[in-house]
Design a protein around this motif. Structure first.
Motif, mmCIF file in Angstrom:
data_model
loop_
_atom_site.group_PDB
_atom_site.id
_atom_site.type_symbol
_atom_site.label_atom_id
_atom_site.label_comp_id
_atom_site.label_asym_id
_atom_site.label_seq_id
_atom_site.Cartn_x
_atom_site.Cartn_y
_atom_site.Cartn_z
ATOM 1 N N LEU B 40 0.488 -6.237 -13.351
ATOM 2 C CA LEU B 40 1.947 -6.309 -13.235
ATOM 3 C C LEU B 40 2.456 -5.321 -12.183
ATOM 4 O O LEU B 40 3.312 -5.652 -11.353
ATOM 5 C CB LEU B 40 2.603 -6.009 -14.589
ATOM 6 C CG LEU B 40 4.131 -6.083 -14.589
ATOM 7 C CD1 LEU B 40 4.597 -7.517 -14.414
ATOM 8 C CD2 LEU B 40 4.716 -5.499 -15.865
ATOM 9 N N LEU B 76 6.595 -12.736 -17.806
ATOM 10 C CA LEU B 76 6.872 -11.689 -16.819
ATOM 11 C C LEU B 76 6.599 -12.132 -15.391
ATOM 12 O O LEU B 76 7.157 -11.563 -14.449
ATOM 13 C CB LEU B 76 6.033 -10.450 -17.144
ATOM 14 C CG LEU B 76 6.259 -9.853 -18.540
ATOM 15 C CD1 LEU B 76 5.331 -8.674 -18.768
ATOM 16 C CD2 LEU B 76 7.705 -9.433 -18.706
ATOM 17 N N LEU B 93 7.338 -11.942 -9.772
ATOM 18 C CA LEU B 93 7.945 -11.413 -10.995
ATOM 19 C C LEU B 93 9.129 -12.283 -11.386
ATOM 20 O O LEU B 93 9.938 -12.667 -10.535
ATOM 21 C CB LEU B 93 8.454 -9.987 -10.794
ATOM 22 C CG LEU B 93 7.428 -8.878 -10.573
ATOM 23 C CD1 LEU B 93 8.136 -7.529 -10.526
ATOM 24 C CD2 LEU B 93 6.375 -8.871 -11.657
ATOM 25 N N GLY B 97 10.162 -9.795 -15.748
ATOM 26 C CA GLY B 97 9.059 -9.050 -15.140
ATOM 27 C C GLY B 97 9.577 -7.895 -14.298
ATOM 28 O O GLY B 97 9.023 -6.785 -14.322
ATOM 29 N N GLU B 100 10.567 -5.138 -16.559
ATOM 30 C CA GLU B 100 9.400 -4.468 -17.105
ATOM 31 C C GLU B 100 8.756 -3.553 -16.051
ATOM 32 O O GLU B 100 8.360 -2.425 -16.341
ATOM 33 C CB GLU B 100 8.398 -5.522 -17.590
ATOM 34 C CG GLU B 100 7.269 -4.992 -18.450
ATOM 35 C CD GLU B 100 7.754 -4.355 -19.734
ATOM 36 O OE1 GLU B 100 8.906 -4.621 -20.153
ATOM 37 O OE2 GLU B 100 6.990 -3.558 -20.311
#
Lengths: 311, 311
Positions: B40, B76, B93, B97, B100
DNA sequence: CAATATATCTGACTAAAGTCAGGTATATCA
DNA sequence: TGATATACCTGACTTTAGTCAGATATATTG
């Protein structure tokens, strides 16, 4: 440099984990998982008490037990009981274990050497690394007594002489100065203290016993990377405690006005300037301090920010 | 400091992994395992190509695929095809996302702030961190064109002016000097270059166009942490390439004998000292260099070690 | 003394990370 | 065009790390 401190620290962290992070690989590369490798290295570096190792590595007791069993099965360690508390156990490297530990050390060395080569061992880089290691590890700096002849003491002393030579306009030649004989800076006449950061000596001070009713403070020096951490004060306080223990009630020292940080420390921590009391050619300032009576102790709250480079 | 370089590097590594290592905890603390968190964050920081992320994080293709599925399931990220090569995929994203990712960034910031507090944000410590980050990341320093009004350019320029003020005996006031108008250091008349290390500007140089048949080199500056890495040479070479592209065949510059590193660089890379060609009060040395003809290029092998602080 | 705490160990379990052998679709090369 | 390489995917598997609930022996405390 040109950015906010948080961004600078994060940038540092990124650089270090991506480039230096390779050093962590030294725990691998011997066909053993990280867990047992960490335990073996903890034991090899001198931690023998299982309880300590568990606390140091942050391991669950069940996991720890299994890691020990696996090292035992490999024939690398032996577990023995503890005389004073038979619930506790200690670990010891076998011959094979010592060899294996040495191999891990060699791996770490090789990986550090790679960084050294890649960046051409520039002294500026190493000095920055020293500063960071010392600053981050300030809480782990310990004051310990050593003989003046100890190689760590000697390395501090030669750095000290080098710094005096650079600071004094006409240089510094230790043979012209009243060099305290080693015996005068050892118990029972005197003492010699080192500030040690993670095994590296970063400061020193000597207590030279005399037959004149006082002891002299000599050779106060803090490594450049360790200045500003309050070490000279810690060294002086410990030295004073030892002086009292050895039966002295009066300390003297000589210093030079070319060392303003040291002079500032003395003036701010209960020392009184007195007249010249020796014929050493280098000093031009002389101080005395009564240590036996109550209220004569180094005032911890009279803090002065500057750190003596030498004194 | 007092020990061999290998031991110093290993000590640095120990200190950093035990103290700064806490920063790695910023990948945790959001209830997600390390694997998906790393992916991520890679996507959030601008890496979109799955193949690149896989190479960057060193992940097996099977593992990568599963990590992507788990992030997708959390809503996400979104995966999309690649126009030019339909075997490849890119990640993007989603709104959730991005939130986050921002939360991870905030965690990192908070942990850097903790280090900052703990060690009282001493400028010496930060300067050492900058030096290390820049040196370790030297291979990733890129030269890029920017407008003189860009905030990164401005931060270099103000550092440059500050340094001149410190170096010149009578200080430096930019309003007394012939400050090149921004327009003269932008295309098509001129150019302005930055050396950027991991997002941080660490050096600059300007090409100021004139109507007198030559262009002037102005504002050559390298941040203290980035000196000794050959950046001024890289900046000058790139600037020269651009000057040729813009049609100039002659460069001029003025500098000051209080900046010996810069003067050394010019003398050692094909510049010829000429007579004063302006009435700016600060410079006392003037150079010229023909760039169009063959053989007039900056000789890469005439290397000089010193790095100009400013020029 | 009994109650409680400590140090270690064992067995049963889970989560995470990583490996490997294919499978599908697409791109590239001779 | 056919052979080969690449990018990504899936399912089955292993290793490592870590957790948790007891068990045992010993030490400490009131």
């Amino acid at each position: 440099m040109l950015s906010d401190p948080i961004a600078r620290i994060r940038r540092f962290h990124r650089a270090v984990t991506s480039e230096v992070g390779v050093l962590d690989a030294s725990f691998l590369g011997r066909g053993r998982p990280l867990g047992p490798a960490r335990v073996l290295n903890a034991i090899g570096s001198g931690r023998r008490d299982i309880r300590d190792i568990r606390a140091y590595l942050g391991l669950d007791s069940g996991l720890m037990s299994r890691l020990l069993r696996s090292l035992e099965a490999e024939g690398l360690i032996e577990i023995e009981g503890n005389a004073s508390d038979s619930r506790r156990r200690s670990a010891r490297l076998t011959g094979a274990g010592a060899l294996e530990y040495a191999a891990y050390e060699a791996l770490s060395d090789a990986q550090a050497a790679e960084i050294l080569d890649k960046h051409q061992a520039r002294e500026r880089l190493l000095a920055a690394m020293d500063l960071i290691a010392t600053t981050l590890g300030r809480d782990r700096i310990v004051i310990e007594e050593a003989r003046p002849g100890d190689p760590r003491s000697q390395s501090c002393l030669s750095a000290y002489y080098g710094e005096l030579a650079a600071r004094f306009e006409r240089g510094f030649d230790v043979s012209l100065s009243a060099d305290p004989e080693a015996r005068d800076m050892e118990r029972p006449r005197g003492s010699f203290l080192l500030a040690v950061s993670d095994g590296l000596p970063v400061g020193c001070v000597g207590l030279k016993g005399t037959d004149k009713g006082y002891a002299e403070v000599k050779r106060l020096w803090i490594a450049p990377a360790a200045r500003g951490l309050g070490l000279s004060r810690r060294l002086m306080e410990e030295l004073e405690r030892i002086a009292i223990e050895l039966g002295y009630d009066r300390l003297r020292l000589d210093t030079n006005s070319a060392l303003p940080e040291a002079v500032g420390l003395y003036r701010n921590s209960g020392w009184t300037e007195i007249a010249r009391f020796n014929d050493d050619p280098y000093p031009d300032l002389f101080f005395e301090r009564i240590i036996a009576g109550a209220g004569a102790r180094t005032g911890a709250s009279t803090g002065v920010g500057a750190e003596p480079a030498a004194g």
